[in-house]
Design an enzyme around this catalytic site. Sequence first.
Site, PDB file in Angstrom:
ATOM      1  N   ASP A 258       0.406  -1.396   0.304  1.00 13.49           N
ATOM      2  CA  ASP A 258      -0.150  -0.269   0.249  1.00 13.49           C
ATOM      3  C   ASP A 258       0.767   1.787  -0.165  1.00 13.49           C
ATOM      4  O   ASP A 258       0.012   2.380  -0.224  1.00 13.49           O
ATOM      5  CB  ASP A 258      -1.054  -0.109   1.387  1.00 13.49           C
ATOM      6  CG  ASP A 258      -0.129  -0.029   2.587  1.00 13.49           C
ATOM      7  OD1 ASP A 258       0.650  -0.289   2.352  1.00 13.49           O
ATOM      8  OD2 ASP A 258      -0.940   0.098   3.380  1.00 13.49           O
ATOM      9  N   HIS A 259       1.926   1.376   0.453  1.00 10.69           N
ATOM     10  CA  HIS A 259       2.473   2.643   0.738  1.00 10.69           C
ATOM     11  C   HIS A 259       4.209   3.021  -1.302  1.00 10.69           C
ATOM     12  O   HIS A 259       4.298   4.244  -1.100  1.00 10.69           O
ATOM     13  CB  HIS A 259       4.206   2.316   1.482  1.00 10.69           C
ATOM     14  CG  HIS A 259       3.653   2.168   2.890  1.00 10.69           C
ATOM     15  ND1 HIS A 259       2.438   1.888   3.297  1.00 10.69           N
ATOM     16  CD2 HIS A 259       3.612   3.184   3.977  1.00 10.69           C
ATOM     17  CE1 HIS A 259       2.037   2.427   4.332  1.00 10.69           C
ATOM     18  NE2 HIS A 259       3.076   3.057   5.063  1.00 10.69           N
TER      19      HIS A 259
ATOM     20  N   ASP B 210       4.189  -0.922  11.810  1.00 12.23           N
ATOM     21  CA  ASP B 210       3.317   0.324  11.150  1.00 12.23           C
ATOM     22  C   ASP B 210       2.840   0.772  11.926  1.00 12.23           C
ATOM     23  O   ASP B 210       1.606   0.173  12.877  1.00 12.23           O
ATOM     24  CB  ASP B 210       2.078   0.130   9.766  1.00 12.23           C
ATOM     25  CG  ASP B 210       1.638   1.536   9.271  1.00 12.23           C
ATOM     26  OD1 ASP B 210       1.879   2.731   8.178  1.00 12.23           O
ATOM     27  OD2 ASP B 210       1.198   2.189  10.008  1.00 12.23           O
TER      28      ASP B 210
ATOM     29  N   ARG C 188      -2.000  12.728   9.877  1.00 13.80           N
ATOM     30  CA  ARG C 188      -0.409  13.388  10.418  1.00 13.80           C
ATOM     31  C   ARG C 188       0.006  14.532   9.295  1.00 13.80           C
ATOM     32  O   ARG C 188      -0.880  14.468   8.095  1.00 13.80           O
ATOM     33  CB  ARG C 188       1.209  12.090  10.060  1.00 13.80           C
ATOM     34  CG  ARG C 188       0.838  11.482  11.470  1.00 13.80           C
ATOM     35  CD  ARG C 188       2.368  10.858  11.851  1.00 13.80           C
ATOM     36  NE  ARG C 188       1.888   9.885  12.856  1.00 13.80           N
ATOM     37  CZ  ARG C 188       2.390   8.725  12.659  1.00 13.80           C
ATOM     38  NH1 ARG C 188       3.055   8.413  11.751  1.00 13.80           N
ATOM     39  NH2 ARG C 188       2.229   8.242  13.497  1.00 13.80           N
TER      40      ARG C 188
ATOM     41  N   SER D 121       6.793   7.729  12.764  1.00 13.18           N
ATOM     42  CA  SER D 121       5.770   6.202  12.394  1.00 13.18           C
ATOM     43  C   SER D 121       6.896   5.130  12.450  1.00 13.18           C
ATOM     44  O   SER D 121       8.037   5.696  13.792  1.00 13.18           O
ATOM     45  CB  SER D 121       6.856   6.174  10.505  1.00 13.18           C
ATOM     46  OG  SER D 121       6.633   5.110  10.541  1.00 13.18           O
TER      47      SER D 121
ATOM     48  N   ARG E 216       8.903   2.999  11.413  1.00 10.59           N
ATOM     49  CA  ARG E 216      10.049   3.006  10.652  1.00 10.59           C
ATOM     50  C   ARG E 216      11.562   2.536  11.236  1.00 10.59           C
ATOM     51  O   ARG E 216      11.571   3.346  11.544  1.00 10.59           O
ATOM     52  CB  ARG E 216       9.999   4.089   9.659  1.00 10.59           C
ATOM     53  CG  ARG E 216      10.527   5.007   9.897  1.00 10.59           C
ATOM     54  CD  ARG E 216      10.130   5.938   8.962  1.00 10.59           C
ATOM     55  NE  ARG E 216       8.647   6.432   8.347  1.00 10.59           N
ATOM     56  CZ  ARG E 216       8.521   7.546   7.487  1.00 10.59           C
ATOM     57  NH1 ARG E 216       9.477   7.928   8.130  1.00 10.59           N
ATOM     58  NH2 ARG E 216       7.272   7.707   7.635  1.00 10.59           N
TER      59      ARG E 216
END
Length: 754
Positions: free
Chosen positions: A95-96, A160, A448, A643, A645
């Site tokens: 999806d990213h 995520d 965000r 995030s 990440r």
Amino acid sequence: MAFDIEMIKKVYENMPARVDKAREIVGRPLTLTEKILYNHLWEGNPTKAFGRGVDYVDFAPDRVACQDATAQMALLQFMHAGKSKVAVPTTVHCDHLIQAKVDAVTDLARAKTQSNEVFDFLSSVSNKYGIGFWKPGAGIIHQVVLENYAFPGGMMIGTDSHTVNAGGLGMVAVGVGGADAVDVMSGMAWELKFPKLIGVKLTGKLSGWTAPKDVILKVAGILTVKGGTGAIVEYFGEGAKAMSCTGKGTICNMGAEIGATTSTFGYDDSMSRYLRSTNRADVADAADKIAPYLTGDPEVYENPEQYFDQVIEINLSTLEPHLNGPFTPDLATPISKMKEEAIKNNWPLQVQVGLIGSCTNSSYEDISRAASLAKQVAAKNLKTKAKFTITPGSEVVRSTIERDGFIDTFNKINATVFANACGPCIGMWDREGAEKEERNTIVHSFNRNFSKRADGNPNTLAFVGSPELVTALAIAGDLGFNPLTDKLINEDGEEVMLDEPTGDELPAKGFYAEDPGFQAPAEDGSGVTVVVNPTSERLQLLAPFEAWDGKNITGAKLLIKAFGKCTTDHISMAGPWLRFRGHLDNISNNMLIGAVNAYNQKTNSVKNQLTGQYDAVPAVARAYKAAGVPSIVVGDHNYGEGSSREHAAMEPRFLGVKAVLVKSFARIHETNLKKQGLLGLTFANEADYDKIQEDDTINFLDLTEFAPGKPLTLEFVHANGTKDIILANHTYNEGQIGWFVAGSALNLIAAGKA
């Protein structure tokens, strides 16, 4: 039938006895959060009560979910673990990596061409290791999880930060770094400090222009971006029960913006309706049988102050629609005050673009309520003043809203429907003219709104609101427009008011999709080969990080002293950099390029102490690494906000950073640093931040005595020969110190010692 129904039934089978035992041990009624946590202890049956915010606890999550940007690094790490199959149900969602530019069909086709290598890698790894794979275009991870995998009383982790969305279906769902996911996928326990509990009592009922989004926007204004750190937020009350399941998901989703570990709601009729509507009547039936165990005990909700560490009460009947921003999701403004605030702060009143959708607000209910406003454009002879875009959360939602005529309604106001992907929400938006960096205002229903987040333009002021409010502001083209009181001038010069939005919680004809986009893994993946081209710019096999040599770190140079807000977007930007998420060397070229240097107030400009010249942060880090010189990073409060990440931790580790010393950390980032073998430290005295000078050389004086609860002593030697001794606190336990000693948590797994 639901995915993994036998696993879910097993969770429910164990829950009554374990919760009853926990209630006995704790000696009081339990919140929903506590019931789920005690039911998922790694040890099985509870044997002791845990201290909130004190005890590290091992848990056994039910499942893992990964999105494509973070899955690359997570799966590259998992390949080192030596396992033939994942130990718990796991999924990967593409999806990213789909950029929003033209429209859904064009953008998806382009992404499949540009990122084919990555998609093929993720598909083959998933096939080999028993992982469910959701193809590009299937939808955004959190919407797909809510539609297919989330279940009341369950526990899941995801790579995520907005994994917390699944709290809308009564889960404890937590965002983590890839290394945490690898632990669970490898059959190991997942460690979490037992959270504090924040209770939010919702009274009254939403109506008119007010939406579930406004609840979390209000809460964010109360708690700020770090007020939920180390805590789980549990919503309850008559207002919670009267809200839709997807509305609950929206509230939980943005719990990440207050730093909360996760958020959740007790099981109720709205969850049952949603489960049945998404073809999971078997889950709803099973949940109904143990319903009292899937919500907090009655005594807890009757006297919440006795059971929660903090209680907030919000009356939904009087709650006003909010807009939060710009540049931070906790700057909350009621819509009635927005015009006044905008004028006072010189925010551009003209709205250039309104964007709805994303993982936060892309439910059928959200879209149908926005469509009810779009219909009024023609009915009232209006003209939409701003550009307008829609990002469906999944192919199931997209197909259903197309069947029910909503996409046709949006087309009539010249809206653009983007692909079922994250798109503008994560900076994957090729916005025309953004490169001019003109000051402008946009409104969106995302989560965000950090600087540069949506379109890369530092001068775009982004405000967060409900899909309904965003649609109204796009129609008006005016940030100061209050649809509750203000009139618009239509094309005939007449004054008209927008009617209140209306919509259906669930589609009357049920959800529909010809192809939801799921690919099941091979029964036996032993014959599947995963190939990574050694010359690839997108993917790179990982080499283990070096273990600690057992000595004090000495002669380290200050790489950067970050000033003010330093989120994971500042540390490792998304947007165009997403294409390198599977290549540690290449992605490291974005390390800390968004952080503001405290000494010159510039981004990506730090002093190289070896040459005396200023250069890009990654270039200076690489120079230190090549010279065998360790480095450290210094930061402010809530360092690593945003995030999950783990690239924001892996990049400094890869480029030779040994420690990150800050005033305070965001939870996920601190854990990610620990997992990658870095020292995540906090100032014992925050004022010591001001003592650190640009040309400092740093020596650790007692790292050889690294132990739980024992602060570390650092010597900062200034260019003039003077010194400052600074005490640094840490939260490492014995196991986490083991990660540091081994070089990373993954090194222990690969060695079979974890």
